[in-house]
Design a protein around this motif. Sequence first.
Motif, PDB file in Angstrom:
ATOM      1  N   ASP A   8       0.861  -1.183   0.000  1.00 26.84           N
ATOM      2  CA  ASP A   8       0.000   0.000   0.000  1.00 26.84           C
ATOM      3  C   ASP A   8       0.906   1.244   0.000  1.00 26.84           C
ATOM      4  O   ASP A   8       2.116   1.161   0.203  1.00 26.84           O
ATOM      5  CB  ASP A   8      -0.976  -0.004   1.197  1.00 26.84           C
ATOM      6  CG  ASP A   8      -0.259  -0.098   2.525  1.00 26.84           C
ATOM      7  OD1 ASP A   8       0.929   0.298   2.599  1.00 26.84           O
ATOM      8  OD2 ASP A   8      -0.868  -0.559   3.508  1.00 26.84           O
ATOM      9  N   ARG A   9       0.278   2.376  -0.228  1.00 22.40           N
ATOM     10  CA  ARG A   9       1.026   3.620  -0.397  1.00 22.40           C
ATOM     11  C   ARG A   9       1.888   3.962   0.814  1.00 22.40           C
ATOM     12  O   ARG A   9       3.027   4.416   0.693  1.00 22.40           O
ATOM     13  CB  ARG A   9       0.004   4.741  -0.650  1.00 22.40           C
ATOM     14  CG  ARG A   9       0.548   5.827  -1.493  1.00 22.40           C
ATOM     15  CD  ARG A   9      -0.473   6.874  -1.807  1.00 22.40           C
ATOM     16  NE  ARG A   9       0.218   8.150  -1.865  1.00 22.40           N
ATOM     17  CZ  ARG A   9       0.935   8.551  -2.901  1.00 22.40           C
ATOM     18  NH1 ARG A   9       1.028   7.815  -3.992  1.00 22.40           N
ATOM     19  NH2 ARG A   9       1.567   9.709  -2.873  1.00 22.40           N
ATOM     20  N   GLU A  10       1.316   3.683   1.978  1.00 19.35           N
ATOM     21  CA  GLU A  10       2.035   3.996   3.224  1.00 19.35           C
ATOM     22  C   GLU A  10       3.351   3.207   3.295  1.00 19.35           C
ATOM     23  O   GLU A  10       4.413   3.754   3.614  1.00 19.35           O
ATOM     24  CB  GLU A  10       1.124   3.610   4.388  1.00 19.35           C
ATOM     25  CG  GLU A  10       1.472   4.245   5.700  1.00 19.35           C
ATOM     26  CD  GLU A  10       0.590   3.665   6.800  1.00 19.35           C
ATOM     27  OE1 GLU A  10       1.001   3.723   7.958  1.00 19.35           O
ATOM     28  OE2 GLU A  10      -0.497   3.135   6.478  1.00 19.35           O
ATOM     29  N   THR A  11       3.273   1.924   2.982  1.00 19.18           N
ATOM     30  CA  THR A  11       4.471   1.080   3.003  1.00 19.18           C
ATOM     31  C   THR A  11       5.474   1.554   1.955  1.00 19.18           C
ATOM     32  O   THR A  11       6.683   1.630   2.211  1.00 19.18           O
ATOM     33  CB  THR A  11       4.090  -0.401   2.724  1.00 19.18           C
ATOM     34  OG1 THR A  11       3.018  -0.743   3.591  1.00 19.18           O
ATOM     35  CG2 THR A  11       5.255  -1.338   2.925  1.00 19.18           C
ATOM     36  N   MET A  12       4.964   1.890   0.763  1.00 16.19           N
ATOM     37  CA  MET A  12       5.862   2.376  -0.294  1.00 16.19           C
ATOM     38  C   MET A  12       6.609   3.624   0.173  1.00 16.19           C
ATOM     39  O   MET A  12       7.826   3.731   0.005  1.00 16.19           O
ATOM     40  CB  MET A  12       5.059   2.730  -1.551  1.00 16.19           C
ATOM     41  CG  MET A  12       4.471   1.543  -2.275  1.00 16.19           C
ATOM     42  SD  MET A  12       3.573   2.160  -3.714  1.00 16.19           S
ATOM     43  CE  MET A  12       2.918   0.651  -4.385  1.00 16.19           C
ATOM     44  N   LEU A  13       5.854   4.549   0.793  1.00 13.40           N
ATOM     45  CA  LEU A  13       6.466   5.812   1.229  1.00 13.40           C
ATOM     46  C   LEU A  13       7.511   5.581   2.314  1.00 13.40           C
ATOM     47  O   LEU A  13       8.492   6.314   2.416  1.00 13.40           O
ATOM     48  CB  LEU A  13       5.389   6.776   1.721  1.00 13.40           C
ATOM     49  CG  LEU A  13       4.609   7.471   0.600  1.00 13.40           C
ATOM     50  CD1 LEU A  13       3.361   8.154   1.140  1.00 13.40           C
ATOM     51  CD2 LEU A  13       5.498   8.482  -0.147  1.00 13.40           C
ATOM     52  N   GLY A  30      17.004   4.459  -2.363  1.00  8.28           N
ATOM     53  CA  GLY A  30      17.397   5.373  -3.435  1.00  8.28           C
ATOM     54  C   GLY A  30      16.345   6.396  -3.833  1.00  8.28           C
ATOM     55  O   GLY A  30      16.606   7.217  -4.720  1.00  8.28           O
ATOM     56  N   GLY A  31      15.157   6.366  -3.212  1.00 10.96           N
ATOM     57  CA  GLY A  31      14.090   7.309  -3.589  1.00 10.96           C
ATOM     58  C   GLY A  31      14.242   8.667  -2.906  1.00 10.96           C
ATOM     59  O   GLY A  31      14.966   8.804  -1.916  1.00 10.96           O
ATOM     60  N   ASP A  32      13.574   9.675  -3.462  1.00  8.42           N
ATOM     61  CA  ASP A  32      13.669  11.033  -2.910  1.00  8.42           C
ATOM     62  C   ASP A  32      12.263  11.634  -2.766  1.00  8.42           C
ATOM     63  O   ASP A  32      11.906  12.579  -3.463  1.00  8.42           O
ATOM     64  CB  ASP A  32      14.544  11.907  -3.821  1.00  8.42           C
ATOM     65  CG  ASP A  32      14.056  11.904  -5.267  1.00  8.42           C
ATOM     66  OD1 ASP A  32      13.076  11.198  -5.573  1.00  8.42           O
ATOM     67  OD2 ASP A  32      14.650  12.630  -6.100  1.00  8.42           O
ATOM     68  N   PRO A  33      11.467  11.063  -1.848  1.00  4.92           N
ATOM     69  CA  PRO A  33      10.058  11.481  -1.741  1.00  4.92           C
ATOM     70  C   PRO A  33       9.881  12.965  -1.412  1.00  4.92           C
ATOM     71  O   PRO A  33       8.849  13.542  -1.770  1.00  4.92           O
ATOM     72  CB  PRO A  33       9.509  10.604  -0.600  1.00  4.92           C
ATOM     73  CG  PRO A  33      10.716  10.147   0.158  1.00  4.92           C
ATOM     74  CD  PRO A  33      11.815  10.058  -0.835  1.00  4.92           C
ATOM     75  N   ASP A  34      10.874  13.556  -0.764  1.00 12.66           N
ATOM     76  CA  ASP A  34      10.693  14.940  -0.294  1.00 12.66           C
ATOM     77  C   ASP A  34      11.166  16.001  -1.270  1.00 12.66           C
ATOM     78  O   ASP A  34      11.092  17.193  -0.966  1.00 12.66           O
ATOM     79  CB  ASP A  34      11.422  15.131   1.050  1.00 12.66           C
ATOM     80  CG  ASP A  34      10.877  14.184   2.101  1.00 12.66           C
ATOM     81  OD1 ASP A  34       9.654  13.893   2.036  1.00 12.66           O
ATOM     82  OD2 ASP A  34      11.659  13.702   2.948  1.00 12.66           O
ATOM     83  N   GLY A  75       8.907  19.977  -6.050  1.00  9.01           N
ATOM     84  CA  GLY A  75       8.630  20.058  -7.486  1.00  9.01           C
ATOM     85  C   GLY A  75       8.128  18.741  -8.064  1.00  9.01           C
ATOM     86  O   GLY A  75       7.698  18.693  -9.215  1.00  9.01           O
ATOM     87  N   LYS A  76       8.178  17.653  -7.253  1.00 10.54           N
ATOM     88  CA  LYS A  76       7.674  16.380  -7.755  1.00 10.54           C
ATOM     89  C   LYS A  76       6.150  16.363  -7.691  1.00 10.54           C
ATOM     90  O   LYS A  76       5.552  16.910  -6.764  1.00 10.54           O
ATOM     91  CB  LYS A  76       8.252  15.219  -6.934  1.00 10.54           C
ATOM     92  CG  LYS A  76       9.669  14.888  -7.324  1.00 10.54           C
ATOM     93  CD  LYS A  76      10.288  13.840  -6.412  1.00 10.54           C
ATOM     94  CE  LYS A  76       9.572  12.505  -6.504  1.00 10.54           C
ATOM     95  NZ  LYS A  76      10.288  11.439  -5.770  1.00 10.54           N
ATOM     96  N   LYS A  77       5.532  15.691  -8.676  1.00 12.99           N
ATOM     97  CA  LYS A  77       4.063  15.623  -8.685  1.00 12.99           C
ATOM     98  C   LYS A  77       3.560  14.623  -7.647  1.00 12.99           C
ATOM     99  O   LYS A  77       2.523  14.805  -7.048  1.00 12.99           O
ATOM    100  CB  LYS A  77       3.580  15.207 -10.075  1.00 12.99           C
ATOM    101  CG  LYS A  77       3.821  16.282 -11.127  1.00 12.99           C
ATOM    102  CD  LYS A  77       3.198  15.866 -12.446  1.00 12.99           C
ATOM    103  CE  LYS A  77       3.497  16.895 -13.520  1.00 12.99           C
ATOM    104  NZ  LYS A  77       3.229  16.360 -14.871  1.00 12.99           N
TER     105      LYS A  77
END
Length: 412
Positions: free
Chosen positions: A173-178, A185-189, A192-194
Amino acid sequence: MRAWSSPDVPPLPVTGPAVRVHDTASGNLVETTPEGPARMYVCGITPYDATHMGHAATYVAFDLLNRAWRNAGHEVTYVQNVTDVDDPLLERATKVKVDWVELAERETQLFRDDMEALRVLPPAHYIGAVESIPQVIELIQRLDEAGAVYKVEDDLYFSVTADDAFGSVSGFDRETMLEIFPDRGGDPDREGKKDPLDCLLWRAERPGEPAWESPFGPGRPGWHIECTAIALDHLGTGFDVQGGGSDLVFPHHEMSAGHGQVAHPGHSFARTYAHAGMVAYDGEKMSKSKGNLVFVSALRLSEVDPMAIRLVLLRHHYRSDWEWTDDQLWNAVDTLADWRRALALGSGADAAPVVSAVLAALADDLDAPTAVDAVQAWVDATLGTTGLADTSDRDAATTVHRLLDAALGLSL
Ligand code: 5CA
Ligand code: ZN
């Protein structure tokens, strides 16, 4: 780039059963049904440090699949990448003051030597990120035409909402992904990202970093698009198995599937997603970033029999998480001594049952521990540890010797 040399694989007297593997996306055991050659992509190393036991376990797991398919009568087209340009590699090169190209070449060569020692069958196509930049550029253009690409400053991002099936590989689910995204390697913060989960496709040139020309300006590929481009280029869509360790389920394999599905609407990226468990050491996942590592090359240097290393790996089901201990290695050395003693007798207990038991176990979600138990039972019967030695089959040793080599990759 060059892969490594292939060990000989002896022919077996019988054909193995159809191969089933666990599919992360559906959560089920599924029968693989290759049309033409079986097509497999397994994520390769980021060559900034030597091959550790976790890598070895993952590549031996998919080697069992490669061998099970071959023993079931399929040809196999196996593709593996080398992430020979990415943040961790560049960071390590800076830290140890070595040219990043040199570091990547050195560690990739060590990996080849380790794979050869462990008798892992080489991929038909062993492809570096750097050499696949033209395919990456083409794929980004295709995604752009599909409206799935946008800019943040000069970097390009993939819109995860462009893929209706986004989430279907991991099932998270989205919560786990976040929660997982920033650790992998992700940059959720990034401003400028949609969508915080959108991933980098093309990283514009930064001072001091390598860059390649492209229609979107000089830069280098993001991580996920590298594997998508290489897999699609050499295997096409709907290939049989996408493989790697379970740390790659999200975001890596989710994003690759997303890119593939948006670039080729109506086609799945891979038919099955298979993942190996994580090997730990000293209580934590063995990882280059933590430094709790047992290197294949270090054991080789201290004259450890690579077949004993391979047997330790085979004694764990590929999907389980487990912890490396030296005891298991010494135990495997003793076991192989017994096995060699039994094989040296020439004749032994009837080989036909062990052949079918080993092939059946491996075709059933690569159950190497059950296969190893079947071999042990044959060795015990042959050596007479359960009573009288059974030497009724005059060709037993030759057959079992071949079986160990062809099915389990153990050359004794
Ligand atoms: N270059 C990327 C894949 S495109 C990468 O993940 N490289 S790696 O060097 O970090 O890992 C190489 C392979 O080993 C991957 O399939 C990864 O899932 C697997 N792996 C890494 N650490 C472990 C571990 N502790 N146990 C089992 N497998 C591992
Ligand atoms: Zn990959």
